[in-house]
Design a protein around this motif. Sequence first.
Motif, mmCIF file in Angstrom:
data_model
loop_
_atom_site.group_PDB
_atom_site.id
_atom_site.type_symbol
_atom_site.label_atom_id
_atom_site.label_comp_id
_atom_site.label_asym_id
_atom_site.label_seq_id
_atom_site.Cartn_x
_atom_site.Cartn_y
_atom_site.Cartn_z
ATOM 1 N N CYS A 3 0.841 -1.194 0.000
ATOM 2 C CA CYS A 3 0.000 0.000 0.000
ATOM 3 C C CYS A 3 0.879 1.249 0.000
ATOM 4 O O CYS A 3 0.625 2.192 -0.745
ATOM 5 C CB CYS A 3 -0.919 -0.012 1.214
ATOM 6 N N ARG A 6 2.463 1.740 -3.425
ATOM 7 C CA ARG A 6 1.462 2.227 -4.375
ATOM 8 C C ARG A 6 1.120 3.695 -4.122
ATOM 9 O O ARG A 6 0.888 4.453 -5.050
ATOM 10 C CB ARG A 6 0.206 1.357 -4.325
ATOM 11 N N ARG A 7 1.108 4.102 -2.859
ATOM 12 C CA ARG A 7 0.859 5.518 -2.548
ATOM 13 C C ARG A 7 1.993 6.385 -3.107
ATOM 14 O O ARG A 7 1.748 7.481 -3.611
ATOM 15 C CB ARG A 7 0.718 5.732 -1.046
ATOM 16 N N GLU A 33 -8.198 0.750 0.827
ATOM 17 C CA GLU A 33 -6.903 1.120 1.371
ATOM 18 C C GLU A 33 -5.744 0.384 0.712
ATOM 19 O O GLU A 33 -4.681 0.939 0.495
ATOM 20 C CB GLU A 33 -6.890 0.844 2.878
ATOM 21 N N TYR A 34 -5.929 -0.874 0.380
ATOM 22 C CA TYR A 34 -4.828 -1.690 -0.135
ATOM 23 C C TYR A 34 -4.397 -1.232 -1.513
ATOM 24 O O TYR A 34 -3.222 -1.224 -1.836
ATOM 25 C CB TYR A 34 -5.238 -3.169 -0.161
ATOM 26 N N TYR A 35 -5.363 -0.842 -2.339
ATOM 27 C CA TYR A 35 -5.074 -0.309 -3.664
ATOM 28 C C TYR A 35 -5.585 1.129 -3.722
ATOM 29 O O TYR A 35 -6.711 1.378 -4.142
ATOM 30 C CB TYR A 35 -5.747 -1.150 -4.763
ATOM 31 N N PRO A 36 -4.761 2.081 -3.260
ATOM 32 C CA PRO A 36 -5.227 3.468 -3.224
ATOM 33 C C PRO A 36 -5.578 3.980 -4.618
ATOM 34 O O PRO A 36 -5.031 3.530 -5.625
ATOM 35 C CB PRO A 36 -4.036 4.232 -2.639
#
Length: 103
Positions: A3, A6-7, A33-36
Motif C-alpha cells: 500500500c 502504491r501511494r 486502502e490496499y489499492y489506493p
Amino acid sequence: ALCGVRREWMTALQLHVTDITGVQVGPDDEGEEYYPMLKVVVDAPAAGINAMEVARRLKGGEPAIYFEESAVEQGILYIDSLNLQDRDTAELVGRRLRAALGK
C-alpha cells in the motif's frame, strides 16, 4: 508495505498535474486502502476541457490508458493503483494525463 509503495507511485503521478488550472488531483479517501486511488476532478470551464474528452484522449493514445469513468459526467476520473505496475508506469500515466489536459 505494498500500500505504501502504491501511494508513492500515485504521488509521483499526481506531481505531473498538480499545477494545472481547473484540475484537482488527490487521494480518493472513499477507496480501498490496499489499492489506493487518485481522484481527478476536472472543472471544464476553468480547465478548458471536460473529463470525458480527457478520457477519450487517453484511450486514443499510445499506449491506451483507461481511467475509472463512473463519475465522468460530473467531471471526475479515478486512477486505480492496481493498474500501475511500477513507478515508471505511474510517471507515464502522469505525463499522458498532463498531455491529455492540453498542458
